[in-house]
Write an enzyme that holds these catalytic residues in place. Structure first.
Site, PDB file in Angstrom:
ATOM      1  NE  ARG A 225      19.137 -85.704   4.092  1.00 36.42           N
ATOM      2  CZ  ARG A 225      19.534 -86.819   4.251  1.00 36.42           C
ATOM      3  NH1 ARG A 225      18.402 -87.668   4.414  1.00 36.42           N
ATOM      4  NH2 ARG A 225      20.390 -87.145   5.159  1.00 36.42           N
ATOM      5  CG  HIS A 273      15.310 -88.532   8.545  1.00 39.09           C
ATOM      6  ND1 HIS A 273      15.508 -87.516   8.220  1.00 39.09           N
ATOM      7  CD2 HIS A 273      16.042 -89.660   8.168  1.00 39.09           C
ATOM      8  CE1 HIS A 273      16.815 -87.681   7.547  1.00 39.09           C
ATOM      9  NE2 HIS A 273      17.112 -88.840   7.497  1.00 39.09           N
TER      10      HIS A 273
HETATM   11  P1  NDP Z   1      24.809 -91.934  -3.210  1.00 40.04           P
HETATM   12  O1  NDP Z   1      25.707 -90.755  -3.223  1.00 40.04           O
HETATM   13  O2  NDP Z   1      25.466 -93.115  -3.125  1.00 40.04           O
HETATM   14  O3  NDP Z   1      23.777 -91.999  -4.467  1.00 40.04           O
HETATM   15  C1  NDP Z   1      23.166 -90.576  -4.754  1.00 40.04           C
HETATM   16  C2  NDP Z   1      22.424 -90.897  -6.170  1.00 40.04           C
HETATM   17  O4  NDP Z   1      21.728 -89.644  -6.494  1.00 40.04           O
HETATM   18  C3  NDP Z   1      23.179 -90.948  -7.441  1.00 40.04           C
HETATM   19  O5  NDP Z   1      22.860 -92.176  -8.273  1.00 40.04           O
HETATM   20  C4  NDP Z   1      23.324 -89.789  -8.039  1.00 40.04           C
HETATM   21  O6  NDP Z   1      23.575 -89.858  -9.457  1.00 40.04           O
HETATM   22  C5  NDP Z   1      22.124 -89.171  -7.882  1.00 40.04           C
HETATM   23  N1  NDP Z   1      22.129 -87.953  -7.956  1.00 40.04           N
HETATM   24  C6  NDP Z   1      22.476 -86.976  -7.410  1.00 40.04           C
HETATM   25  N2  NDP Z   1      22.145 -85.421  -7.826  1.00 40.04           N
HETATM   26  C7  NDP Z   1      21.524 -85.832  -8.951  1.00 40.04           C
HETATM   27  C8  NDP Z   1      20.882 -84.828  -9.759  1.00 40.04           C
HETATM   28  N3  NDP Z   1      21.133 -83.788  -9.765  1.00 40.04           N
HETATM   29  N4  NDP Z   1      20.021 -85.587 -10.846  1.00 40.04           N
HETATM   30  C9  NDP Z   1      19.559 -86.909 -10.924  1.00 40.04           C
HETATM   31  N5  NDP Z   1      20.355 -87.708 -10.049  1.00 40.04           N
HETATM   32  C10 NDP Z   1      21.188 -87.356  -8.931  1.00 40.04           C
HETATM   33  O7  NDP Z   1      23.847 -91.836  -2.123  1.00 40.04           O
HETATM   34  P2  NDP Z   1      22.976 -93.051  -1.496  1.00 40.04           P
HETATM   35  O8  NDP Z   1      22.486 -94.001  -2.036  1.00 40.04           O
HETATM   36  O9  NDP Z   1      24.180 -93.727  -0.242  1.00 40.04           O
HETATM   37  O10 NDP Z   1      22.051 -92.104  -0.544  1.00 40.04           O
HETATM   38  C11 NDP Z   1      20.904 -91.115  -1.008  1.00 40.04           C
HETATM   39  C12 NDP Z   1      20.404 -90.432  -0.119  1.00 40.04           C
HETATM   40  O11 NDP Z   1      19.433 -91.137   0.721  1.00 40.04           O
HETATM   41  C13 NDP Z   1      21.361 -89.490   0.758  1.00 40.04           C
HETATM   42  O12 NDP Z   1      21.908 -88.677   0.562  1.00 40.04           O
HETATM   43  C14 NDP Z   1      20.348 -89.452   1.904  1.00 40.04           C
HETATM   44  O13 NDP Z   1      19.716 -87.929   1.697  1.00 40.04           O
HETATM   45  C15 NDP Z   1      19.112 -90.125   2.007  1.00 40.04           C
HETATM   46  N6  NDP Z   1      19.084 -91.030   2.948  1.00 40.04           N
HETATM   47  C16 NDP Z   1      17.994 -91.055   3.868  1.00 40.04           C
HETATM   48  C17 NDP Z   1      17.632 -92.138   4.762  1.00 40.04           C
HETATM   49  C18 NDP Z   1      16.353 -92.044   5.460  1.00 40.04           C
HETATM   50  O14 NDP Z   1      16.160 -92.726   6.644  1.00 40.04           O
HETATM   51  N7  NDP Z   1      15.345 -91.458   5.059  1.00 40.04           N
HETATM   52  C19 NDP Z   1      18.831 -92.652   5.348  1.00 40.04           C
HETATM   53  C20 NDP Z   1      19.928 -92.556   4.340  1.00 40.04           C
HETATM   54  C21 NDP Z   1      20.250 -92.004   3.446  1.00 40.04           C
HETATM   55  P3  NDP Z   1      24.830 -90.432 -10.310  1.00 40.04           P
HETATM   56  O15 NDP Z   1      24.989 -91.952  -9.980  1.00 40.04           O
HETATM   57  O16 NDP Z   1      24.999 -90.151 -11.646  1.00 40.04           O
HETATM   58  O17 NDP Z   1      26.135 -89.854  -9.524  1.00 40.04           O
HETATM   59  C1  OXD Z   2      21.396 -90.423   6.509  1.00 44.36           C
HETATM   60  C2  OXD Z   2      19.926 -90.246   6.953  1.00 44.36           C
HETATM   61  O1  OXD Z   2      21.700 -89.505   5.533  1.00 44.36           O
HETATM   62  O2  OXD Z   2      19.803 -91.018   7.973  1.00 44.36           O
HETATM   63  O3  OXD Z   2      21.698 -91.534   6.665  1.00 44.36           O
HETATM   64  O4  OXD Z   2      19.100 -89.748   6.355  1.00 44.36           O
END
Ligand code: NDP
Ligand code: OXD
Length: 310
Positions: A225, A273
């Site tokens: 993000r 995005h």
């Molecule tokens: P998950 O919820 O599976 O994973 C999130 C990860 O972020 C975890 O490893 C978590 O740590 C880590 N995390 C969260 N908060 C913190 C913090 N404060 N400090 C350190 N690490 C942190 O999410 P996904 O992998 O499925 O997706 C990740 C993000 O990708 C989505 O939330 C979205 O914003 C973005 N996204 C973007 C897309 C695009 O097209 N650009 C498409 C899809 C998603 P822990 O394992 O320790 O909980």
């Molecule tokens: C998602 C994204 O969160 O598209 O899936 O960013």
């Protein structure tokens, strides 16, 4: 019982066709013109619902995100207490993200991002690159998407670390976590990859202090993000050359305004995005399963704790 699709500007028909294969007879309604009786809506499938909207369905049980992120749902100050939130984890989203990250990591590592410029100048100027094993890549966020990307990068031979909230033990990935782990993680990462959700804790983590900590000539790939990055600090780091290039897919304001300095930054590659795109055909089996589960009183496959916000 009815399910409502809320995705401003998008077409519900593709979801109607795709979900219909798994849930024949599903009463899928469309926002804003095909809602019908609001009291009949028990599940909402949502992408960027207008703030306040979800509070207007008195019998709502669950909101299922049509993407991996849920910031567009949990940021609603009027989000109704007690309503369950589910998010989408689907192999198509994972594959897309792996491709995006692998493409830019390889481009920056091998200098492919400079090829067009070199070709235009007609210069025979070999780009020397170290072995992948000597290129340290750091992935911020090792969830469903980040872990797959990190493991793929390790499979490509890179020296990969991850930074997460809680400690992780993925084979071949060096683990850093928490506030204390961030600085050493950044100090060792020549290519930083953001795959973090937007929460209060992840906002503004990549500021001038973070870029200064990274090795000179490092790169940033951000597909989580936009709020992770302090825009002005990244612009300054790119202009000074401390950060030698960036691939940016997500932004604080989307669409990225036409006058935003990122468009003109050196070696900066903007995508809109689209690192990972939800496709109804691929997402439908998981969304259908979640609808079934919620209506049977079970939690969705990937439920979200609203307090944690991801
Ligand atoms: P998950 O919820 O599976 O994973 C999130 C990860 O972020 C975890 O490893 C978590 O740590 C880590 N995390 C969260 N908060 C913190 C913090 N404060 N400090 C350190 N690490 C942190 O999410 P996904 O992998 O499925 O997706 C990740 C993000 O990708 C989505 O939330 C979205 O914003 C973005 N996204 C973007 C897309 C695009 O097209 N650009 C498409 C899809 C998603 P822990 O394992 O320790 O909980
Ligand atoms: C998602 C994204 O969160 O598209 O899936 O960013």
């Amino acid at each position: 019982m009815a399910v409502l699709h809320i995705h401003p500007g998008a077409d519900v028909d593709i979801w109607r066709r795709s979900l219909g294969q798994y849930l024949p007879g599903l009463d899928l309604r469309s926002w804003p013109n095909g809602i019908g009786d609001r009291a009949e809506i028990e599940v909402v499938l949502a992408w960027k619902p207008p703030p306040g909207e979800l509070a207007t369905y008195p019998n709502l049980k669950a909101v299922l995100s049509l993407g991996a992120g849920v910031d567009h749902i949990v940021s609603d100050p009027a989000f109704p207490a007690g309503v369950i939130i589910g998010r989408l984890v689907d192999p198509g989203l994972v594959q897309d993200m792996v491709q995006y990250v692998a493409h830019w990591a390889l481009s920056f590592h091998r200098g492919f991002h400079t090829v067009a410029e070199r070709q235009e100048m007609r210069t025979w100027n070999k780009f020397f690159y170290p072995p992948a094993a000597d290129r340290r890549v750091g992935v911020m966020g090792l969830g469903a998407l980040g872990s797959a990307a990190a493991l793929h990068l390790a499979g490509m031979g890179f020296d990969v670390a991850g930074w997460t909230r809680t400690p992780k033990a993925f084979e071949g990935i060096v683990s850093f976590h928490g506030d204390d782990g961030l600085l050493p993680f950044l100090q060792r990462s020549e290519i930083v990859v953001g795959v973090l959700p937007h929460t209060k804790e992840t906002e503004n983590l990549l500021d001038s202090r973070a870029f200064d900590a990274m090795p000179v000539g490092g790169f940033l790939i951000n597909a989580g993000r936009g709020a992770l990055v302090v825009d002005a600090d990244l612009v300054a780091a790119l202009e000074s050359g401390h950060i030698a290039g960036a691939a940016l897919d997500v932004f604080r304001r989307e669409p990225l305004p036409a006058d935003h300095p990122f468009w003109e930054c050196p070696n900066t590659f903007i995508t809109c995005h689209s690192a990972s795109l939800t496709k109804a055909e691929g997402g439908a089996p998981f969304i259908a399963e979640d609808i079934r589960r919620v209506l049977a009183g079970q939690p969705p496959l990937h439920s979200v704790d609203p307090a944690r916000a991801y």
